[in-house]
Scaffold this active site. Structure first.
Site, PDB file in Angstrom:
ATOM      1  N   LYS A 165       0.892  -1.116  -0.052  1.00  0.00           N
ATOM      2  CA  LYS A 165      -0.063  -0.044  -0.117  1.00  0.00           C
ATOM      3  C   LYS A 165       0.876   1.391  -0.006  1.00  0.00           C
ATOM      4  O   LYS A 165       0.566   2.293  -0.230  1.00  0.00           O
ATOM      5  CB  LYS A 165      -1.039   0.124   1.322  1.00  0.00           C
ATOM      6  CG  LYS A 165      -2.093  -1.000   1.015  1.00  0.00           C
ATOM      7  CD  LYS A 165      -3.102  -0.893   1.981  1.00  0.00           C
ATOM      8  CE  LYS A 165      -4.306  -1.714   1.713  1.00  0.00           C
ATOM      9  NZ  LYS A 165      -5.220  -1.939   2.966  1.00  0.00           N
TER      10      LYS A 165
ATOM     11  N   HIS B 272      -1.688  -3.603  -4.642  1.00  0.00           N
ATOM     12  CA  HIS B 272      -0.680  -3.630  -3.506  1.00  0.00           C
ATOM     13  C   HIS B 272      -0.242  -5.147  -3.033  1.00  0.00           C
ATOM     14  O   HIS B 272       0.937  -5.179  -2.741  1.00  0.00           O
ATOM     15  CB  HIS B 272      -1.434  -3.133  -2.183  1.00  0.00           C
ATOM     16  CG  HIS B 272      -2.667  -3.895  -1.408  1.00  0.00           C
ATOM     17  ND1 HIS B 272      -3.896  -3.700  -2.014  1.00  0.00           N
ATOM     18  CD2 HIS B 272      -2.289  -4.962  -0.446  1.00  0.00           C
ATOM     19  CE1 HIS B 272      -4.320  -4.498  -1.117  1.00  0.00           C
ATOM     20  NE2 HIS B 272      -3.663  -5.318  -0.290  1.00  0.00           N
TER      21      HIS B 272
ATOM     22  N   HIS C 136      -6.025 -11.562  -0.991  1.00  0.00           N
ATOM     23  CA  HIS C 136      -7.075 -10.952  -1.313  1.00  0.00           C
ATOM     24  C   HIS C 136      -7.721 -11.873  -2.537  1.00  0.00           C
ATOM     25  O   HIS C 136      -8.717 -11.555  -3.064  1.00  0.00           O
ATOM     26  CB  HIS C 136      -6.888  -9.698  -2.059  1.00  0.00           C
ATOM     27  CG  HIS C 136      -6.755  -8.595  -1.011  1.00  0.00           C
ATOM     28  ND1 HIS C 136      -7.865  -8.263  -0.217  1.00  0.00           N
ATOM     29  CD2 HIS C 136      -5.857  -7.782  -0.522  1.00  0.00           C
ATOM     30  CE1 HIS C 136      -7.373  -7.302   0.661  1.00  0.00           C
ATOM     31  NE2 HIS C 136      -6.312  -7.069   0.389  1.00  0.00           N
TER      32      HIS C 136
ATOM     33  N   ASP D 110      -8.395 -11.517   8.689  1.00  0.00           N
ATOM     34  CA  ASP D 110      -8.272 -10.135   8.235  1.00  0.00           C
ATOM     35  C   ASP D 110      -9.710  -9.822   7.948  1.00  0.00           C
ATOM     36  O   ASP D 110     -10.200  -8.751   8.464  1.00  0.00           O
ATOM     37  CB  ASP D 110      -7.399 -10.180   6.653  1.00  0.00           C
ATOM     38  CG  ASP D 110      -7.351  -8.578   6.191  1.00  0.00           C
ATOM     39  OD1 ASP D 110      -7.416  -7.744   7.033  1.00  0.00           O
ATOM     40  OD2 ASP D 110      -7.112  -8.687   4.995  1.00  0.00           O
TER      41      ASP D 110
END
Ligand code: FE2
Length: 332
Positions: free
Chosen positions: A195, A220, A245, A273
């Site tokens: 990030k 990211h 992700h 997360d």
């Protein structure tokens, strides 16, 4: 790094015979090293745990704790395991050498100690220690950078610490080996390091992102992986960073991996997360209760996003008696 600029490395000299300690200390101090004496094994361990030591010279035959035992203890403790240990021994039998190697000793010196041999061993092991110190420093820099990125967003402060504790606990519950548990602990801290390349107005935008902004944001994990790739000690952390992700049905990013093609460690990190994101305040909503967060996670698992078994295991982690401690650790 503990070795100072003028190379005054600190060497522990443990021997129950004071004359032996003094000879070794004198030889080393003449070369500019600082020494710390210990008269038995227990004292040696105390010094190793309580002070910055760059190298330990341990006599094998000491009353109480032997050099083997001190070495074994030091090498089993994460806070002392990188300190090189030389066993000083009059024993030349091969089974004693094997015992020494098994206890994790880095090198041996025979008694009586030869000055040139002693100094050569000490120099080469201190060089090795300096390399490991530098490596540790590189890891520390990455972790510090990750935490400073997190600190930019008041809503995510403490998120990385909690994730790190939760992910490691879930990995432990699943019986993962210590190296993967360590990778999860590190992954919890550095997973969003990429990030650093995302402009702040995108990071802090309260509303939905435009397609272009989303594209930048979704880079990211790849950027983070690239930053950490040169560190060999992070090799098990890289898949966590890259794939945190991904979604089980292939709708995640950056690679659209499906099911078990997503590394287990990355699935562990995404489970904790999402849970942590749901149970903390966000600009657009208040924190959900644990029950509501779990219901949401299970609903999303039914949609094919998350690993249902991992959610169940994580609930068990939160229900375990030590979870109080876990929460306390995570909140620091
Ligand atoms: Fe992320």
């Amino acid at each position: 790094m503990s070795q100072s600029a003028n190379n005054q490395a600190v060497i522990l000299v443990a021997d129950d015979e004071s004359a032996n300690r003094e000879i070794l200390a004198e030889l080393l101090e003449l070369e500019g090293y600082r020494t710390v004496p210990a008269a038995d094994g227990s004292q040696a361990l105390e010094v190793l745990r309580g002070r910055q030591v760059d190298l330990a010279l341990l006599d094998v035959m000491m009353p109480g704790r032997t050099g083997f035992s001190v070495c074994h203890e030091a090498k089993s403790d994460p806070s002392t395991r990188l300190i090189p240990v030389v066993l000083v021994t009059g024993l030349n039998r091969s089974e004693d050498r094997i015992k020494g190697i098994e206890s994790g000793a880095d090198d041996f010196l025979g008694k009586p100690v030869d000055r040139a041999e002693l100094l050569a061993r000490v120099r080469s092991l201190l060089r090795l220690k300096q390399f490991t110190d530098e490596l540790e420093t590189a890891e520390t820099v990455l972790c510090t950078l990750a935490i400073s990125i997190e600190a930019k967003d008041p809503y995510t402060v403490g998120h990385c610490d909690r994730l790190s504790v939760y992910a490691e606990a879930l990995g432990k519950r699943l019986g993962l080996s210590p190296e993967f548990q360590i990778a999860l602990r590190r992954g919890g801290i550095v997973h969003d390091l990429g990030k650093v390349a995302v402009p702040e107005f995108i990071l802090r935008k309260p509303g939905p992102l435009t397609p272009e902004e989303r594209k930048i944001m979704e880079e990211h994990p790849v950027v983070g992986e690239r930053i950490c790739a040169p560190l060999k000690s992070f090799r098990h952390v890289l898949p966590i960073i890259r794939h945190h992700h991904e979604k089980l049905d292939g709708s995640g990013y950056p690679d659209g991996l499906k099911g078990n093609a997503i590394p287990l460690t990355a699935r562990i990190l995404s489970t904790v997360d999402i849970y942590d994101a749901l149970t903390t305040d966000r600009p657009y909503r208040k924190a959900l209760s644990r029950e509501l967060a779990m219901t949401t996670l299970h609903d999303e698992a039914k949609r094919g996003w998350w690993d249902r078994d991992l959610i169940h295991e994580f609930e068990a982690v939160l229900d375990a008696p030590e979870a109080e401690l876990l929460r306390a650790t995570a909140s620091h």
